[in-house]
Scaffold this active site. Structure first.
Site, PDB file in Angstrom:
ATOM      1  N   TYR A 141       0.850  -1.216   0.000  1.00 38.45           N
ATOM      2  CA  TYR A 141       0.000   0.000   0.000  1.00 38.45           C
ATOM      3  C   TYR A 141       0.877   1.255   0.000  1.00 38.45           C
ATOM      4  CZ  TYR A 141      -3.163   3.626   1.827  1.00 38.45           C
ATOM      5  OH  TYR A 141      -3.874   4.793   2.011  1.00 38.45           O
ATOM      6  N   LYS A 145       1.109   4.473  -2.586  1.00 33.24           N
ATOM      7  CA  LYS A 145       0.853   5.861  -2.202  1.00 33.24           C
ATOM      8  C   LYS A 145       2.085   6.740  -2.452  1.00 33.24           C
ATOM      9  CE  LYS A 145      -3.393   6.215  -1.000  1.00 33.24           C
ATOM     10  NZ  LYS A 145      -4.304   6.935  -1.905  1.00 33.24           N
TER      11      LYS A 145
HETATM   12  N1  LIG Z   1      -8.329   5.553   6.099  1.00 30.03           N
HETATM   13  C1  LIG Z   1      -7.077   5.956   6.240  1.00 30.03           C
HETATM   14  O1  LIG Z   1      -6.447   5.762   7.297  1.00 30.03           O
HETATM   15  C2  LIG Z   1      -6.411   6.700   5.111  1.00 30.03           C
HETATM   16  C3  LIG Z   1      -5.257   7.430   5.409  1.00 30.03           C
HETATM   17  C4  LIG Z   1      -4.606   8.134   4.394  1.00 30.03           C
HETATM   18  C5  LIG Z   1      -5.118   8.101   3.105  1.00 30.03           C
HETATM   19  N2  LIG Z   1      -6.232   7.360   2.835  1.00 30.03           N
HETATM   20  C6  LIG Z   1      -6.721   7.359   1.445  1.00 30.03           C
HETATM   21  O2  LIG Z   1      -7.993   7.970   1.417  1.00 30.03           O
HETATM   22  C7  LIG Z   1      -8.743   7.469   0.299  1.00 30.03           C
HETATM   23  C8  LIG Z   1     -10.113   7.034   0.780  1.00 30.03           C
HETATM   24  O3  LIG Z   1      -9.925   5.986   1.731  1.00 30.03           O
HETATM   25  P1  LIG Z   1     -11.001   5.662   2.871  1.00 30.03           P
HETATM   26  O4  LIG Z   1     -10.279   5.662   4.148  1.00 30.03           O
HETATM   27  O5  LIG Z   1     -12.202   6.505   2.704  1.00 30.03           O
HETATM   28  O6  LIG Z   1     -11.296   4.144   2.487  1.00 30.03           O
HETATM   29  P2  LIG Z   1     -12.638   3.321   2.425  1.00 30.03           P
HETATM   30  O7  LIG Z   1     -13.565   3.762   3.508  1.00 30.03           O
HETATM   31  O8  LIG Z   1     -12.210   1.904   2.365  1.00 30.03           O
HETATM   32  O9  LIG Z   1     -13.286   3.758   1.021  1.00 30.03           O
HETATM   33  C9  LIG Z   1     -12.620   3.443  -0.171  1.00 30.03           C
HETATM   34  C10 LIG Z   1     -13.379   4.051  -1.322  1.00 30.03           C
HETATM   35  O10 LIG Z   1     -12.714   3.717  -2.540  1.00 30.03           O
HETATM   36  C11 LIG Z   1     -13.675   3.098  -3.415  1.00 30.03           C
HETATM   37  N3  LIG Z   1     -13.066   2.143  -4.332  1.00 30.03           N
HETATM   38  C12 LIG Z   1     -12.354   1.019  -4.027  1.00 30.03           C
HETATM   39  N4  LIG Z   1     -12.018   0.364  -5.156  1.00 30.03           N
HETATM   40  C13 LIG Z   1     -12.531   1.090  -6.189  1.00 30.03           C
HETATM   41  C14 LIG Z   1     -12.531   0.934  -7.591  1.00 30.03           C
HETATM   42  N5  LIG Z   1     -11.961  -0.123  -8.194  1.00 30.03           N
HETATM   43  N6  LIG Z   1     -13.145   1.877  -8.341  1.00 30.03           N
HETATM   44  C15 LIG Z   1     -13.764   2.943  -7.762  1.00 30.03           C
HETATM   45  N7  LIG Z   1     -13.830   3.130  -6.443  1.00 30.03           N
HETATM   46  C16 LIG Z   1     -13.206   2.220  -5.665  1.00 30.03           C
HETATM   47  C17 LIG Z   1     -14.657   2.412  -2.472  1.00 30.03           C
HETATM   48  O11 LIG Z   1     -15.824   2.079  -3.164  1.00 30.03           O
HETATM   49  P3  LIG Z   1     -16.749   0.774  -2.774  1.00 30.03           P
HETATM   50  O12 LIG Z   1     -17.685   1.244  -1.715  1.00 30.03           O
HETATM   51  O13 LIG Z   1     -17.386   0.393  -4.044  1.00 30.03           O
HETATM   52  O14 LIG Z   1     -15.791  -0.273  -2.265  1.00 30.03           O
HETATM   53  C18 LIG Z   1     -14.817   3.497  -1.432  1.00 30.03           C
HETATM   54  O15 LIG Z   1     -15.665   4.508  -1.894  1.00 30.03           O
HETATM   55  C19 LIG Z   1      -7.904   6.335  -0.290  1.00 30.03           C
HETATM   56  O16 LIG Z   1      -7.186   6.815  -1.403  1.00 30.03           O
HETATM   57  C20 LIG Z   1      -6.929   5.994   0.834  1.00 30.03           C
HETATM   58  O17 LIG Z   1      -5.737   5.428   0.345  1.00 30.03           O
HETATM   59  C21 LIG Z   1      -6.902   6.683   3.803  1.00 30.03           C
END
Ligand SMILES: NC(=O)c1ccc[n+]([C@@H]2O[C@H](COP(=O)([O-])OP(=O)(O)OC[C@H]3O[C@@H](n4cnc5c(N)ncnc54)[C@H](OP(=O)(O)O)[C@@H]3O)[C@@H](O)[C@H]2O)c1
Length: 229
Positions: A141, A145
């Site tokens: 991951y 990133k």
């Molecule tokens: N959570 C953390 O700690 C964290 C920290 C830093 C950065 N981030 C980044 O923030 C962003 C959002 O993460 P989150 O924490 O909100 O994660 P999350 O709750 O797991 O949500 C992930 C989102 O991405 C969508 N997704 C996954 N695969 C996809 C695909 N093939 N095509 C289109 N959409 C897709 C999911 O849609 P579905 O509902 O269809 O699965 C969902 O809307 C990501 O880029 C992640 O790397 C997260």
């Protein structure tokens, strides 16, 4: 760039950080907010416009870009954490993670670039503290990133010449499904969304949300033996 009156598209706008970004854009008076999702039926915000977009389906990306040429602000938010240890995981899983977290935002940006240029718009990429640091269980991951961070810099270099601003957002753990198993302190998604759009309004090249992201950025300057020795 002002959010009020702008048209915003957020990938992964159905849940997690993406859902909060959609809510914040609407709260700041965006004219229209597209919530892109693999399954548009999972978009529950009645004030958002659901859009079908799957990062593993290039046709869905080009179709969304052709249909929605009014987008001023594109937010590459959707992403996955599939790993894992990079030496042990199935290579196919590691490739898929890179496909979604790196090639996905790249393809979306390429498809929407003519629109962003025409509208003198803005691009926000949701990156991570793990763009700059690797921790156990997040090795593949973090690699995706890191690639996405440099992709953001590369896109800024090419888009800024056309009047399009580019912001890279970095945050530590956020309270969403992706980080559900983490026990560390987590940033609320609404805070990420607030600081993201405040950054766009100020034309920030980089937005660091929370102490962890700021500490990790500072640690980039130390000798690698301190982090990995
Ligand atoms: N959570 C953390 O700690 C964290 C920290 C830093 C950065 N981030 C980044 O923030 C962003 C959002 O993460 P989150 O924490 O909100 O994660 P999350 O709750 O797991 O949500 C992930 C989102 O991405 C969508 N997704 C996954 N695969 C996809 C695909 N093939 N095509 C289109 N959409 C897709 C999911 O849609 P579905 O509902 O269809 O699965 C969902 O809307 C990501 O880029 C992640 O790397 C997260």
């Amino acid at each position: 760039m002002k959010i009020e009156g702008a048209t915003v598209l957020v990938t992964g706008g159905n849940r997690g950080i993406g859902k909060a970004l959609v809510e914040e854009a609407l709260a700041r008076g965006a004219r229209k907010v597209y919530a892109a999702a693999r399954n548009p039926e999972t978009v529950t915000n009645p004030n958002a416009v659901p859009v079908a977009l799957d990062l593993t389906d290039p046709a869905s990306i080009t179709a969304a870009a052709a249909l929605h040429q009014d987008v001023d602000i594109l937010v590459n938010n959707a992403g996955v954490h599939l790993g894992g240890e990079i030496l042990l995981d199935e290579l196919d899983k590691i490739r898929l993670e890179m496909e979604i977290n790196y090639f996905g935002p790249l393809q979306v940006t390429r498809a929407f670039a003519p629109t962003l240029v025409a509208n003198k718009g803005h691009l926000l990429n949701i990156n991570s503290g793990l763009s700059w640091l690797v921790v156990p269980d997040h090795s593949s991951y973090a690699s995706t990133k890191a690639a996405s961070w440099m992709l953001t810099n590369a896109l800024r270099m090419e888009l800024s010449a056309h009047g399009v601003g580019v912001t890279s957002l970095h945050v530590g753990w956020v309270d969403t499904e992706m980080a559900a198993r983490r026990t560390e302190e987590k940033v609320p998604p609404a805070q990420v969304a607030r600081e993201a759009f405040a950054g766009i309004e100020h034309g920030a090249l980089e937005v660091l949300v929370g102490d962890a992201a700021r500490q990790i950025k500072t640690a980039l300057a130390v000798d690698p033996s301190v982090l990995y020795g």
